[in-house]
Design a protein around this motif. Structure first.
Motif, PDB file in Angstrom:
ATOM      1  N   LYS A  94      13.810 -19.795  62.394  1.00  0.00           N
ATOM      2  CA  LYS A  94      12.373 -20.061  62.565  1.00  0.00           C
ATOM      3  C   LYS A  94      11.786 -19.149  63.632  1.00  0.00           C
ATOM      4  O   LYS A  94      10.651 -18.657  63.496  1.00  0.00           O
ATOM      5  CB  LYS A  94      12.144 -21.525  62.952  1.00  0.00           C
ATOM      6  N   LYS A  98       8.746 -16.449  63.423  1.00  0.00           N
ATOM      7  CA  LYS A  98       7.571 -16.434  64.307  1.00  0.00           C
ATOM      8  C   LYS A  98       7.338 -15.044  64.894  1.00  0.00           C
ATOM      9  O   LYS A  98       6.191 -14.585  65.007  1.00  0.00           O
ATOM     10  CB  LYS A  98       7.751 -17.446  65.440  1.00  0.00           C
ATOM     11  N   VAL A 109      10.514 -19.136  55.554  1.00  0.00           N
ATOM     12  CA  VAL A 109      11.829 -19.389  56.155  1.00  0.00           C
ATOM     13  C   VAL A 109      12.606 -20.385  55.297  1.00  0.00           C
ATOM     14  O   VAL A 109      12.071 -21.405  54.866  1.00  0.00           O
ATOM     15  CB  VAL A 109      11.674 -19.931  57.599  1.00  0.00           C
ATOM     16  N   GLY A 243      11.072 -29.246  64.798  1.00  0.00           N
ATOM     17  CA  GLY A 243      10.619 -28.007  64.167  1.00  0.00           C
ATOM     18  C   GLY A 243       9.886 -27.063  65.081  1.00  0.00           C
ATOM     19  O   GLY A 243       9.359 -26.038  64.636  1.00  0.00           O
TER      20      GLY A 243
END
Length: 285
Positions: A94, A98, A109, A243
């Motif tokens: 992740k 980003k 992703v 998350g």
């Protein structure tokens, strides 16, 4: 002391002469206050002994820097913080997504993609203009772990299977397709040699020199929330489980901190570190 040469032991087990310049560079890179640097340098030099580990040196410098400036200490621990994006490795995927979003890529992703022969779970798919990338992220929680040649060999085979299917899509016959491998540690020389020969793009903590993971983080200012010195390990893991991966995500919504049990009494201290860490900083050369 000035005439004594001490050899330090790196995470790989190799030994090299202690280099004060490297310590100074890492402190400057973190933005350490000039007033605090002489004290840290002197304290580190006083603790040196033959064979001392770089980890022990890091801990001493980090401890002193944290007392002087917590958010600077957060920047100083960046490499370690990336290694704390675990244990599953999905937060690292992740995080890579980003970084690429910041660079103007359109990313997805953890997608299942049908190859010509079999389906594949792809860590990150990135699109930019007429470019289409399949990106595999290799996360390690220990500095001495390296990606050897078997990794690019395996990823290249998967990429070729996916590329063959991509090229059959309408409008994809003229697009540029490429496989990437991103790791938070290092590649062996053989892995780099094969990757370059096969047309893969390899990105590690310090490779390639101008486009390494470290350089990309410096340019973006996207610090992982694991950098924070005012949160406990448990609180960081709870945020990762929700998350979240970036300090900026906490900066935008402090309720995320409350949701993992950060008390109002501590909230101001955490918020201050988050705010200072997210403020624009001078470019790092």
């Amino acid at each position: 002391m000035a005439d004594t040469v001490f050899f330090v032991t790196k995470a790989s087990g190799k030994q090299e002469a202690f280099d004060l310049g490297k310590l100074q560079h890492s402190l400057k890179r973190a933005g350490a206050p000039p007033s605090a640097m002489p004290e840290i340098e002197e304290a580190v030099q006083k603790m040196l002994y033959p064979g001392i580990s770089t980890r022990e040196i890091y801990r001493k410098a980090f401890s002193l820097l944290r007392k002087a400036s917590p958010h600077m200490a957060a920047r100083y621990k960046l490499k370690k913080a990336i290694m704390e994006l675990g244990p599953s490795g999905f937060p690292f995927e992740k995080y890579v997504g980003k970084l690429l979003d910041f660079e103007g890529y359109d990313t997805q992703v953890g997608k299942i993609v049908q190859g010509h022969c079999v389906p594949h779970e792809i860590d990150v798919i990135a699109l930019k203009d007429e470019q289409h990338f399949m990106i595999e992220c290799k996360y390690h929680s220990e500095q001495n772990r390296k990606c050897d040649v078997k990794i690019p060999l395996y990823i290249h085979a998967r990429f070729l299977d996916v590329e063959k299917m991509w090229q059959q899509r309408p409008g994809h016959d003229h697009k540029f397709h490429q496989g990437w491998i991103v790791t938070n540690t290092r590649f062996t020389d053989a892995a780099i040699q094969y990757g370059n020969c096969a047309g893969l793009r390899l990105i590690s903590w310090n490779y390639p020199r101008k486009e390494s993971l470290k350089k990309r983080i410096d340019r973006s200012g996207l610090h992982p929330l694991t950098c924070l010195t005012t949160l406990t390990k448990k609180e960081k893991q709870q945020l990762l489980d929700q998350g979240l991966v970036l300090c900026r995500e906490l900066h935008r919504d402090l309720n995320q901190l409350r949701s993992v049990g950060v008390s109002e009494a501590r909230l101001k201290k955490v918020e201050q570190e988050v705010r200072l860490l997210c403020e624009p900083e001078s470019p790092i050369l």
